[in-house]
Motif scaffolding. Structure first.
Motif, PDB file in Angstrom:
ATOM      1  N   THR A   1      15.733  45.594  44.816  1.00 26.77           N
ATOM      2  CA  THR A   1      15.468  45.037  43.491  1.00 26.77           C
ATOM      3  C   THR A   1      14.260  44.117  43.566  1.00 26.77           C
ATOM      4  O   THR A   1      14.239  43.185  44.373  1.00 26.77           O
ATOM      5  CB  THR A   1      16.672  44.233  42.968  1.00 26.77           C
ATOM      6  OG1 THR A   1      17.795  45.101  42.801  1.00 26.77           O
ATOM      7  CG2 THR A   1      16.354  43.579  41.629  1.00 26.77           C
TER       8      THR A   1
ATOM      9  N   THR B   1      28.165  47.078  37.443  1.00 27.76           N
ATOM     10  CA  THR B   1      27.785  45.671  37.323  1.00 27.76           C
ATOM     11  C   THR B   1      28.644  44.836  38.262  1.00 27.76           C
ATOM     12  O   THR B   1      29.876  44.931  38.230  1.00 27.76           O
ATOM     13  CB  THR B   1      27.950  45.170  35.873  1.00 27.76           C
ATOM     14  OG1 THR B   1      27.113  45.968  35.010  1.00 27.76           O
ATOM     15  CG2 THR B   1      27.546  43.711  35.752  1.00 27.76           C
TER      16      THR B   1
ATOM     17  N   PHE C   1      16.491  42.004  47.882  1.00 29.77           N
ATOM     18  CA  PHE C   1      15.819  41.373  46.748  1.00 29.77           C
ATOM     19  C   PHE C   1      14.433  40.926  47.205  1.00 29.77           C
ATOM     20  O   PHE C   1      14.296  40.200  48.198  1.00 29.77           O
ATOM     21  CB  PHE C   1      16.595  40.163  46.242  1.00 29.77           C
ATOM     22  CG  PHE C   1      17.908  40.510  45.589  1.00 29.77           C
ATOM     23  CD1 PHE C   1      17.946  40.910  44.263  1.00 29.77           C
ATOM     24  CD2 PHE C   1      19.093  40.447  46.297  1.00 29.77           C
ATOM     25  CE1 PHE C   1      19.158  41.236  43.657  1.00 29.77           C
ATOM     26  CE2 PHE C   1      20.302  40.761  45.706  1.00 29.77           C
ATOM     27  CZ  PHE C   1      20.336  41.165  44.372  1.00 29.77           C
TER      28      PHE C   1
ATOM     29  N   VAL D   1      26.043  35.364  38.018  1.00 22.18           N
ATOM     30  CA  VAL D   1      25.084  36.210  37.306  1.00 22.18           C
ATOM     31  C   VAL D   1      25.454  37.672  37.524  1.00 22.18           C
ATOM     32  O   VAL D   1      25.482  38.141  38.672  1.00 22.18           O
ATOM     33  CB  VAL D   1      23.656  35.959  37.817  1.00 22.18           C
ATOM     34  CG1 VAL D   1      22.662  36.899  37.129  1.00 22.18           C
ATOM     35  CG2 VAL D   1      23.253  34.505  37.590  1.00 22.18           C
TER      36      VAL D   1
ATOM     37  N   ASP E   1      23.878  30.941  37.739  1.00 18.02           N
ATOM     38  CA  ASP E   1      22.871  30.382  36.837  1.00 18.02           C
ATOM     39  C   ASP E   1      22.947  28.855  36.887  1.00 18.02           C
ATOM     40  O   ASP E   1      23.766  28.293  37.621  1.00 18.02           O
ATOM     41  CB  ASP E   1      23.041  30.911  35.403  1.00 18.02           C
ATOM     42  CG  ASP E   1      24.378  30.512  34.763  1.00 18.02           C
ATOM     43  OD1 ASP E   1      25.011  29.528  35.208  1.00 18.02           O
ATOM     44  OD2 ASP E   1      24.790  31.191  33.795  1.00 18.02           O
TER      45      ASP E   1
ATOM     46  N   ILE F   1      20.157  33.817  42.466  1.00 18.66           N
ATOM     47  CA  ILE F   1      20.569  35.221  42.366  1.00 18.66           C
ATOM     48  C   ILE F   1      22.064  35.317  42.069  1.00 18.66           C
ATOM     49  O   ILE F   1      22.508  36.157  41.298  1.00 18.66           O
ATOM     50  CB  ILE F   1      20.225  35.974  43.667  1.00 18.66           C
ATOM     51  CG1 ILE F   1      18.701  36.076  43.827  1.00 18.66           C
ATOM     52  CG2 ILE F   1      20.853  37.366  43.688  1.00 18.66           C
ATOM     53  CD1 ILE F   1      18.251  36.622  45.169  1.00 18.66           C
TER      54      ILE F   1
ATOM     55  N   ARG G   1      24.857  41.532  37.915  1.00 19.16           N
ATOM     56  CA  ARG G   1      23.689  42.327  38.275  1.00 19.16           C
ATOM     57  C   ARG G   1      24.091  43.789  38.421  1.00 19.16           C
ATOM     58  O   ARG G   1      25.167  44.098  38.916  1.00 19.16           O
ATOM     59  CB  ARG G   1      23.073  41.820  39.579  1.00 19.16           C
ATOM     60  CG  ARG G   1      22.513  40.409  39.444  1.00 19.16           C
ATOM     61  CD  ARG G   1      21.700  39.988  40.640  1.00 19.16           C
ATOM     62  NE  ARG G   1      21.148  38.664  40.449  1.00 19.16           N
ATOM     63  CZ  ARG G   1      20.013  38.399  39.817  1.00 19.16           C
ATOM     64  NH1 ARG G   1      19.309  39.412  39.321  1.00 19.16           N
ATOM     65  NH2 ARG G   1      19.581  37.164  39.674  1.00 19.16           N
ATOM     66  N   LYS G   2      23.198  44.670  38.004  1.00 18.20           N
ATOM     67  CA  LYS G   2      23.453  46.109  38.073  1.00 18.20           C
ATOM     68  C   LYS G   2      22.958  46.662  39.402  1.00 18.20           C
ATOM     69  O   LYS G   2      21.842  46.377  39.829  1.00 18.20           O
ATOM     70  CB  LYS G   2      22.765  46.838  36.917  1.00 18.20           C
ATOM     71  CG  LYS G   2      23.398  46.576  35.553  1.00 18.20           C
ATOM     72  CD  LYS G   2      22.712  47.399  34.481  1.00 18.20           C
ATOM     73  CE  LYS G   2      23.435  47.297  33.142  1.00 18.20           C
ATOM     74  NZ  LYS G   2      23.435  45.939  32.605  1.00 18.20           N
ATOM     75  N   ILE G   3      23.816  47.446  40.061  1.00 15.20           N
ATOM     76  CA  ILE G   3      23.429  48.154  41.278  1.00 15.20           C
ATOM     77  C   ILE G   3      23.901  49.598  41.164  1.00 15.20           C
ATOM     78  O   ILE G   3      24.750  49.929  40.327  1.00 15.20           O
ATOM     79  CB  ILE G   3      24.017  47.499  42.554  1.00 15.20           C
ATOM     80  CG1 ILE G   3      25.553  47.568  42.530  1.00 15.20           C
ATOM     81  CG2 ILE G   3      23.546  46.066  42.701  1.00 15.20           C
ATOM     82  CD1 ILE G   3      26.182  47.145  43.851  1.00 15.20           C
TER      83      ILE G   3
ATOM     84  N   ASP H   1      28.772  40.915  40.807  1.00 17.43           N
ATOM     85  CA  ASP H   1      28.105  39.672  41.169  1.00 17.43           C
ATOM     86  C   ASP H   1      27.999  39.637  42.694  1.00 17.43           C
ATOM     87  O   ASP H   1      28.638  40.421  43.391  1.00 17.43           O
ATOM     88  CB  ASP H   1      28.825  38.442  40.607  1.00 17.43           C
ATOM     89  CG  ASP H   1      30.198  38.222  41.214  1.00 17.43           C
ATOM     90  OD1 ASP H   1      30.272  37.995  42.437  1.00 17.43           O
ATOM     91  OD2 ASP H   1      31.207  38.244  40.469  1.00 17.43           O
TER      92      ASP H   1
ATOM     93  N   HIS I   1      21.875  44.733  50.120  1.00 15.63           N
ATOM     94  CA  HIS I   1      21.019  44.887  48.955  1.00 15.63           C
ATOM     95  C   HIS I   1      19.798  44.000  49.177  1.00 15.63           C
ATOM     96  O   HIS I   1      19.923  42.851  49.586  1.00 15.63           O
ATOM     97  CB  HIS I   1      21.735  44.498  47.662  1.00 15.63           C
ATOM     98  CG  HIS I   1      21.044  45.038  46.447  1.00 15.63           C
ATOM     99  ND1 HIS I   1      21.309  46.288  45.941  1.00 15.63           N
ATOM    100  CD2 HIS I   1      20.064  44.510  45.671  1.00 15.63           C
ATOM    101  CE1 HIS I   1      20.535  46.504  44.886  1.00 15.63           C
ATOM    102  NE2 HIS I   1      19.766  45.438  44.712  1.00 15.63           N
TER     103      HIS I   1
ATOM    104  N   LEU J   1      12.766  41.265  41.843  1.00 17.21           N
ATOM    105  CA  LEU J   1      13.300  40.299  40.885  1.00 17.21           C
ATOM    106  C   LEU J   1      12.283  39.940  39.809  1.00 17.21           C
ATOM    107  O   LEU J   1      11.070  39.890  40.063  1.00 17.21           O
ATOM    108  CB  LEU J   1      13.743  39.031  41.611  1.00 17.21           C
ATOM    109  CG  LEU J   1      15.010  39.179  42.461  1.00 17.21           C
ATOM    110  CD1 LEU J   1      15.175  37.992  43.396  1.00 17.21           C
ATOM    111  CD2 LEU J   1      16.247  39.332  41.571  1.00 17.21           C
TER     112      LEU J   1
END
Length: 381
Positions: free
Chosen positions: A348, A208, A321, A196, A190, A187, A198-200, A210, A319, A350
């Motif tokens: 989210t 955007t 996942f 990576v 990479d 998460i 990520r949009k929140i 990380d 957050h 995934l």
């Protein structure tokens, strides 16, 4: 050269990620080879892209019971050949069960053949990360589980043509992580070590970010267990994390019992259930999806309560996942319930939920932290 891999093997299947290769999944089912019922004329080698659907291998490993070479039919081929399936027990202990080891060695052998298509004898080295459920893992069980993967294992792939390919797999070093916590590595980073994006949503605005320094609650729905893992970036906060003693397996087995009682075409295993449920073109797909709805909705209600209660007991709203093989089965129901309860804003689901842990394990294997542990291990060995 030592190849890097992450293997998430459990009740549902093996999810395997090898650096710079496509992910691989093998269903958690095998049958011991008893010989052929008939002779196939003009049989050919299995094409590299179809190896995972036609696994016929002999495995010799010091870590298997009796330290004796045995021949296995594994995964999809068990069903296509209509063999009696062997699966993991309802309450199996992944740290001692042979299934994860058998599946992982078969998966590594297949990827090794794909990298050496014309070879009949392959010597290959891997670094590997694996995982255990939170309720099972301790420093002792983590070490014991990693140790059984380390060292040399011989796998011979048997083609229908009569050609045999022998793969000598040398796992140089292996680390065992908590399930769910392993997924956090994929998460945040990479497989090249980059963060990576990520949009929140924050105050009704999409930004955007990380997650290197952000709090996360990872809800990893497995087949036999479910992990509620609290992370700060890739730092595992054990005191706030917990494992639930159920996943989707018990519910699916109950659905199968009722299906077999009421329907003429029986389902023989969880692997066959998954094959029908996830293949929208299967003749029995629509019937099974409708039949399973009540059981899976009830399970999703139970899981949504666990998610909401965990969020509410934390001081900072994390957050969330949601991932794992069970997330693929319960996704639609969980989404509906969390939406109705207005709890989706920080959640989210995934992509490729089945591979989240395997990808995270690969990311960990290529990380400086893995290399540091490997160096320390060999310095003290």
């Amino acid at each position: 050269m030592t190849f890097k891999a992450g293997a998430d093997a459990g009740n549902n299947g093996l999810k395997l990620c090898v650096k710079d290769m496509n992910p691989l999944m093998i269903q958690s089912v095998y049958s011991l080879y008893m010989g052929e019922k008939s002779t196939e004329l003009d049989a050919k080698d299995i094409a590299p892209e179809e190896l995972h659907n036609n696994i016929d291998v002999t495995i010799a490993s010091k870590s298997l019971i009796g330290d004796k070479a045995r021949r296995y039919i594994i995964g999809e081929k068990v069903m296509t050949d209509m063999l009696d399936p062997i699966e993991m027990e309802k309450r199996s202990d992944k740290s001692t069960d042979e299934m994860p080891l058998i599946l992982t060695l078969a998966g590594l052998a297949i990827q090794s053949i794909r990298m050496n298509k014309d070879s009949d004898l392959i010597h290959i080295k891997y670094d590997l990360s694996v995982a255990l459920p939170i309720k099972t893992i301790t420093p002792e069980t983590a070490k014991e589980n990693a140790d059984r993967f380390m060292g040399k294992h011989d796998v011979t792939f048997h083609h229908p043509s009569g050609r045999d390919v022998k793969i000598v797999i040398d796992i140089e070093y292996c680390v065992c992580l908590p399930e769910g916590a392993a997924g956090a590595w994929g998460i945040v980073f990479d497989s090249n070590g980059n963060t990576v994006p990520r949009k929140i949503e924050v105050n009704e605005e999409i930004i955007t970010v990380d997650f290197r320094n952000r709090s996360m609650l990872i809800f990893d729905i497995g087949s036999g267990t479910t992990e509620m893992v609290v992370m700060k970036g890739v730092r595992y906060i054990a005191k706030l994390s917990e494992g639930l003693g159920y996943g989707v397996k018990k519910t699916i087995l109950e659905i199968i019992k009722r299906w077999n009682h009421m329907k003429s075409k029986e389902i023989d295993s969880i692997a066959e259930f998954n094959e029908i449920y996830f293949d929208s073109e299967h003749p029995r797909h629509n019937d099974l999806v409708q039949f399973a709805e009540t059981g899976l909705y009830g399970l999703a209600l139970q899981m949504s309560q666990a998610i909401i209660n965990k969020i509410d007991e934390m001081k900072d709203v994390p957050h969330v996942f949601i991932c794992g093989g069970g997330a693929a089965v319960t996704h639609n129901y969980l989404f509906q319930i969390l939406k109705q309860k207005k709890r989706l804003s920080t959640v989210t689901f995934l992509k490729d939920p089945m591979f989240v842990n395997a990808l995270g394990l690969l990311v960990y294997t290529v990380s400086p932290r893995f290399e540091q542990r490997k160096e320390e291990y060999f310095e003290t060995a």
